[in-house]
Design an enzyme around this catalytic site. Structure first.
Site, PDB file in Angstrom:
ATOM      1  N   SER A 188      65.675  38.605  24.754  1.00  0.00           N
ATOM      2  CA  SER A 188      66.512  37.870  25.705  1.00  0.00           C
ATOM      3  C   SER A 188      67.946  38.361  25.814  1.00  0.00           C
ATOM      4  O   SER A 188      68.612  38.069  26.804  1.00  0.00           O
ATOM      5  CB  SER A 188      66.529  36.388  25.329  1.00  0.00           C
ATOM      6  OG  SER A 188      67.108  36.208  24.051  1.00  0.00           O
ATOM      7  N   HIS A 216      60.636  33.937  27.030  1.00  0.00           N
ATOM      8  CA  HIS A 216      61.437  34.356  28.184  1.00  0.00           C
ATOM      9  C   HIS A 216      60.575  34.964  29.284  1.00  0.00           C
ATOM     10  O   HIS A 216      61.095  35.619  30.196  1.00  0.00           O
ATOM     11  CB  HIS A 216      62.519  35.345  27.748  1.00  0.00           C
ATOM     12  CG  HIS A 216      63.567  34.717  26.885  1.00  0.00           C
ATOM     13  ND1 HIS A 216      64.633  34.020  27.401  1.00  0.00           N
ATOM     14  CD2 HIS A 216      63.686  34.647  25.532  1.00  0.00           C
ATOM     15  CE1 HIS A 216      65.381  33.562  26.401  1.00  0.00           C
ATOM     16  NE2 HIS A 216      64.824  33.930  25.266  1.00  0.00           N
ATOM     17  N   LYS A 247      62.361  26.778  29.503  1.00  0.00           N
ATOM     18  CA  LYS A 247      63.018  27.804  30.313  1.00  0.00           C
ATOM     19  C   LYS A 247      62.424  27.798  31.724  1.00  0.00           C
ATOM     20  O   LYS A 247      62.832  27.005  32.554  1.00  0.00           O
ATOM     21  CB  LYS A 247      62.939  29.152  29.600  1.00  0.00           C
ATOM     22  CG  LYS A 247      63.755  29.149  28.296  1.00  0.00           C
ATOM     23  CD  LYS A 247      63.732  30.454  27.567  1.00  0.00           C
ATOM     24  CE  LYS A 247      64.718  30.464  26.412  1.00  0.00           C
ATOM     25  NZ  LYS A 247      64.470  29.451  25.376  1.00  0.00           N
TER      26      LYS A 247
END
Length: 414
Positions: A188, A216, A247
């Site tokens: 990330s 991610h 996320k």
């Protein structure tokens, strides 16, 4: 002993090094992402958020908001206990079924966060395997490192994405010894991809299990949002897939997907799962709606990739030091903690742009950066505003005065 003094000195050291963290007091506005109100020292003011992990804006999507409200109306605000003691609602069961289906696995298990799912699963799986050795990429997330440490098993750290080094370590171990390779699909801070297929090949060759962190990537890559492994057609080769609901899915929580036997073993033995109150119905209902939506809707993923590419092109065009990143993450190198914080302060105060500085220990010292995360909702006008603001800040702080040492650090960080 003067206890308070010890803590004061610890904080003073962080301040002296220029990496003291200040939290932005933000008030997100439902339906208006990426705008938010910043409750700063001079009162609230509207800002544009450029560093959110709500990558697709699903935290503001009507489907997730509606499902959260409906869950509260039907089930109330809390789950009522741990998963073992009255805290497994029917919504939890449905969510785990959706996640297992997403990754083509027999079973899935939801945790209270991605950090907890990594820490609890890695430590538990390694402890259950006799004489297990964990092979961990040196750039793995702190939660994975915590899981490795918590297992108390022998570990081997291989250089980031260095397949030759990983094979050298694997070859040094007996073929029949238990081995767990832990790595990520999207790292990330630099935004690079893990070598998934090649690591799976080595795992097959040397009789190892694979543990892939896709936090991610889930929701954003693959035909149904199953992550990079799905996009590459490799999900069936991963032993344990780990993801997050916080996320791309815009909610909260972490999870694993694996065989029924692996999931049941973790469910039965992981303290981080057993002794924690389960996620609230509103969160679980919203997450289920978000996962279902992104399984069939590709519009958000396509727009997201286009926006990330547009931001990279524009920032590079005006001469900003955008680090190489094949993923949706846009890191802009600064290389100094104090100036990194000054840059973000100026962006917020002068330009109404919120980007959090990324300093040590999140990244190595000397590689401090701005981590920009475009979303499908960052229109062209906002991209141009960002580019002009960054150029202004770069000139004001003389960040464009590069020296040979800085250039070397930038190359190493990229």
């Amino acid at each position: 002993m003067r206890y308070e003094g010890i803590f004061e000195e610890a904080v003073a050291k962080v301040r002296h090094e220029g990496r003291y963290r200040v939290f932005a007091d933000l008030e997100r506005q439902a339906g208006r992402f990426p705008y938010a109100y910043n409750h700063g020292p001079v009162g609230p003011g509207e800002v544009v958020v450029w560093c959110s992990n709500d990558y697709l804006g699903m935290g503001q999507h009507q489907a997730t908001r509606g499902a959260a409200c409906a869950a509260v109306e039907r089930l109330g605000t809390g789950a009522g206990g741990t998963r073992n003691i009255s805290g497994t609602t029917h919504l939890h069961v449905l969510l785990e079924q959706e996640l297992a289906d997403l990754h083509g696995k027999e079973s899935a298990l939801v945790f209270t966060s991605g950090y907890v799912s990594n820490e609890a699963t890695i430590s538990t799986v390694a402890q259950l395997l006799p004489d297990c050795v964990i092979l961990s990429d040196e750039m793995n997330h702190a939660s994975m490192i915590a899981g490795v440490r918590g297992s108390r098993c022998p570990k081997m750290i291989f250089r980031h994405n260095d397949l030759a080094h990983l094979e050298e370590l694997l070859a040094s171990l007996p073929h029949d010894r238990a081995k767990l390779i832990a790595f990520e699909s999207v790292y990330s801070m630099d935004g690079d991809f893990g070598e998934i297929e090649a690591i799976c090949d080595l795992a097959d060759k040397y009789n190892a299990m694979t543990y892939l962190d896709e936090v991610h990537a889930v929701g954003m890559y693959g035909p149904r949002g199953g992550g990079v492994a799905e996009a590459l057609g490799l999900m069936d080769r991963i032993t344990i897939l780990q993801g997050t609901l916080a996320k791309a899915y815009g909610c909260m929580g972490g999870y694993i997907a694996a065989s029924a036997a692996v999931v049941d073993a973790v469910r039965s033995a992981a303290p981080g799962f057993i002794f924690t109150t389960s996620l609230a119905p509103a969160v679980v209902g919203a997450a289920t709606a978000s996962v279902r939506h992104l399984k069939t809707s590709t519009a958000e993923r396509r727009r997201h990739q286009e926006r990330a590419a547009a931001v990279k092109r524009r920032l590079r065009a005006v001469g900003l030091p955008v680090m190489d990143s094949p993923s949706h993450i846009v890191p802009v190198w600064v290389g100094d903690p104090v100036r990194c914080k000054q840059a973000t302060d100026l962006l917020l105060e002068k330009h109404g742009i919120y980007i959090q500085p990324i300093n040590y220990p999140t990244v190595p010292k000397g590689t401090e950066r701005l981590r920009i995360t475009p979303t499908p909702l960052h229109e062209d006008g906002l991209v141009e505003h960002l580019a002009r603001a960054l150029v202004d800040v770069w000139h004001e702080l003389r960040l464009d005065d590069r020296n040979p040492v800085d250039a070397e650090v930038l190359a190493a960080a990229s």
